[in-house]
Design a protein around this motif. Sequence first.
Motif, PDB file in Angstrom:
ATOM      1  N   UNK A  28     -18.135  22.298 -14.571  1.00 56.76           N
ATOM      2  CA  UNK A  28     -19.593  22.415 -14.461  1.00 56.76           C
ATOM      3  C   UNK A  28     -20.176  21.013 -14.347  1.00 56.76           C
ATOM      4  N   UNK A  29     -21.449  20.933 -14.082  1.00 56.69           N
ATOM      5  CA  UNK A  29     -22.093  19.623 -13.988  1.00 56.69           C
ATOM      6  C   UNK A  29     -22.031  18.907 -15.326  1.00 56.69           C
ATOM      7  N   UNK A  30     -21.470  17.722 -15.297  1.00 55.12           N
ATOM      8  CA  UNK A  30     -21.339  16.945 -16.519  1.00 55.12           C
ATOM      9  C   UNK A  30     -22.443  15.922 -16.659  1.00 55.12           C
ATOM     10  N   UNK A  31     -22.595  15.398 -17.858  1.00 53.00           N
ATOM     11  CA  UNK A  31     -23.679  14.459 -18.132  1.00 53.00           C
ATOM     12  C   UNK A  31     -23.430  13.057 -17.599  1.00 53.00           C
ATOM     13  N   UNK A  32     -22.157  12.736 -17.313  1.00 52.03           N
ATOM     14  CA  UNK A  32     -21.847  11.386 -16.861  1.00 52.03           C
ATOM     15  C   UNK A  32     -20.495  11.394 -16.159  1.00 52.03           C
ATOM     16  N   UNK A  33     -20.140  10.275 -15.548  1.00 46.92           N
ATOM     17  CA  UNK A  33     -18.843  10.166 -14.888  1.00 46.92           C
ATOM     18  C   UNK A  33     -17.700  10.348 -15.885  1.00 46.92           C
ATOM     19  N   UNK A  34     -17.898   9.903 -17.109  1.00 49.43           N
ATOM     20  CA  UNK A  34     -16.841  10.009 -18.108  1.00 49.43           C
ATOM     21  C   UNK A  34     -16.425  11.461 -18.347  1.00 49.43           C
ATOM     22  N   UNK A  35     -17.347  12.360 -18.150  1.00 46.33           N
ATOM     23  CA  UNK A  35     -17.050  13.793 -18.310  1.00 46.33           C
ATOM     24  C   UNK A  35     -15.910  14.202 -17.398  1.00 46.33           C
ATOM     25  N   UNK A  36     -15.906  13.719 -16.183  1.00 52.75           N
ATOM     26  CA  UNK A  36     -14.905  14.119 -15.188  1.00 52.75           C
ATOM     27  C   UNK A  36     -13.620  13.320 -15.317  1.00 52.75           C
ATOM     28  N   UNK A  37     -13.682  12.181 -15.987  1.00 53.76           N
ATOM     29  CA  UNK A  37     -12.509  11.336 -16.140  1.00 53.76           C
ATOM     30  C   UNK A  37     -11.630  11.755 -17.318  1.00 53.76           C
ATOM     31  N   UNK A  84       0.831  -1.202   0.000  1.00 53.31           N
ATOM     32  CA  UNK A  84       0.000   0.000   0.000  1.00 53.31           C
ATOM     33  C   UNK A  84       0.862   1.247   0.000  1.00 53.31           C
ATOM     34  N   UNK A  85       0.304   2.316  -0.535  1.00 52.53           N
ATOM     35  CA  UNK A  85       0.921   3.642  -0.494  1.00 52.53           C
ATOM     36  C   UNK A  85      -0.195   4.670  -0.414  1.00 52.53           C
ATOM     37  N   UNK A  86       0.124   5.806   0.172  1.00 46.48           N
ATOM     38  CA  UNK A  86      -0.801   6.925   0.182  1.00 46.48           C
ATOM     39  C   UNK A  86      -0.128   8.135  -0.439  1.00 46.48           C
ATOM     40  N   UNK A  87      -0.742   8.667  -1.475  1.00 47.90           N
ATOM     41  CA  UNK A  87      -0.256   9.874  -2.135  1.00 47.90           C
ATOM     42  C   UNK A  87      -1.015  11.086  -1.603  1.00 47.90           C
ATOM     43  N   UNK A  88      -0.317  12.194  -1.552  1.00 53.69           N
ATOM     44  CA  UNK A  88      -0.923  13.463  -1.118  1.00 53.69           C
ATOM     45  C   UNK A  88      -0.729  14.496  -2.209  1.00 53.69           C
ATOM     46  N   UNK A  89      -1.691  15.380  -2.312  1.00 59.51           N
ATOM     47  CA  UNK A  89      -1.607  16.496  -3.261  1.00 59.51           C
ATOM     48  C   UNK A  89      -2.104  17.750  -2.558  1.00 59.51           C
ATOM     49  N   UNK A  90      -1.303  18.780  -2.613  1.00 62.06           N
ATOM     50  CA  UNK A  90      -1.678  20.054  -2.002  1.00 62.06           C
ATOM     51  C   UNK A  90      -1.589  21.144  -3.039  1.00 62.06           C
ATOM     52  N   UNK A  91      -2.633  21.942  -3.127  1.00 62.69           N
ATOM     53  CA  UNK A  91      -2.669  23.041  -4.071  1.00 62.69           C
ATOM     54  C   UNK A  91      -2.338  24.363  -3.408  1.00 62.69           C
ATOM     55  N   UNK A  92      -1.644  25.213  -4.151  1.00 60.78           N
ATOM     56  CA  UNK A  92      -1.300  26.546  -3.653  1.00 60.78           C
ATOM     57  C   UNK A  92      -1.705  27.581  -4.692  1.00 60.78           C
ATOM     58  N   UNK A  93      -2.293  28.664  -4.190  1.00 68.66           N
ATOM     59  CA  UNK A  93      -2.693  29.776  -5.068  1.00 68.66           C
ATOM     60  C   UNK A  93      -3.613  29.317  -6.186  1.00 68.66           C
ATOM     61  N   UNK A  94      -4.468  28.367  -5.872  1.00 63.57           N
ATOM     62  CA  UNK A  94      -5.427  27.925  -6.878  1.00 63.57           C
ATOM     63  C   UNK A  94      -6.583  28.915  -6.959  1.00 63.57           C
ATOM     64  N   UNK A  95      -7.217  28.998  -8.094  1.00 69.43           N
ATOM     65  CA  UNK A  95      -8.400  29.859  -8.194  1.00 69.43           C
ATOM     66  C   UNK A  95      -9.457  29.458  -7.168  1.00 69.43           C
ATOM     67  N   UNK A  96     -10.186  30.430  -6.678  1.00 67.47           N
ATOM     68  CA  UNK A  96     -11.182  30.161  -5.650  1.00 67.47           C
ATOM     69  C   UNK A  96     -12.283  29.226  -6.130  1.00 67.47           C
ATOM     70  N   UNK A  97     -12.520  29.185  -7.439  1.00 72.32           N
ATOM     71  CA  UNK A  97     -13.637  28.396  -7.942  1.00 72.32           C
ATOM     72  C   UNK A  97     -13.260  26.955  -8.284  1.00 72.32           C
ATOM     73  N   UNK A  98     -12.032  26.526  -7.958  1.00 73.67           N
ATOM     74  CA  UNK A  98     -11.668  25.121  -8.183  1.00 73.67           C
ATOM     75  C   UNK A  98     -12.602  24.242  -7.365  1.00 73.67           C
ATOM     76  N   UNK A  99     -13.265  23.291  -8.024  1.00 68.70           N
ATOM     77  CA  UNK A  99     -14.238  22.463  -7.321  1.00 68.70           C
ATOM     78  C   UNK A  99     -14.061  20.959  -7.527  1.00 68.70           C
ATOM     79  N   UNK A 100     -13.106  20.567  -8.368  1.00 68.18           N
ATOM     80  CA  UNK A 100     -12.807  19.147  -8.552  1.00 68.18           C
ATOM     81  C   UNK A 100     -11.296  18.969  -8.539  1.00 68.18           C
ATOM     82  N   UNK A 101     -10.876  17.874  -7.927  1.00 71.01           N
ATOM     83  CA  UNK A 101      -9.467  17.482  -7.988  1.00 71.01           C
ATOM     84  C   UNK A 101      -9.399  16.021  -8.384  1.00 71.01           C
ATOM     85  N   UNK A 102      -8.289  15.640  -8.973  1.00 69.95           N
ATOM     86  CA  UNK A 102      -8.225  14.314  -9.581  1.00 69.95           C
ATOM     87  C   UNK A 102      -6.813  13.748  -9.506  1.00 69.95           C
TER      88      UNK A 102
END
Length: 129
Positions: A102-111, A17-35
Amino acid sequence: QKQLVETGGGSVQAGGSLTLSCTGADLPENVNWMAWFRRAVGQEREAVAIIQLNGPRVIYADSVKGRFTISRGSGKNTVFLRMTGLTYEDTAIYYCAADHLVNGPSDDYYLFQGRYYIWGQGTQVTVSS
């Protein structure tokens, strides 16, 4: 300057097992998804797991369902990827990405990696069989 920093990569034996971390800096305020995406040698970059920062949605690639867990950290624009049951096929550079979607039509939109315009440099995960 917008920045995403990934940490936690390394070498592990199959089944580990491993755990990865991601931290954002100075991102736009409207960022609403991370991947999390990954790219193995000789292959295209592919989606691994996606998380909505201001809502409950999480989306996983079929190849990691039941093994990987994406979660939000307590800090703004921080996400984790807990990877268990690792196999050789999980060996890749893992990238963190973020954007306002924005709201996408399916999961594939976000992938689809083209939705994301803020990327980290990546962290190497190597699984030995």
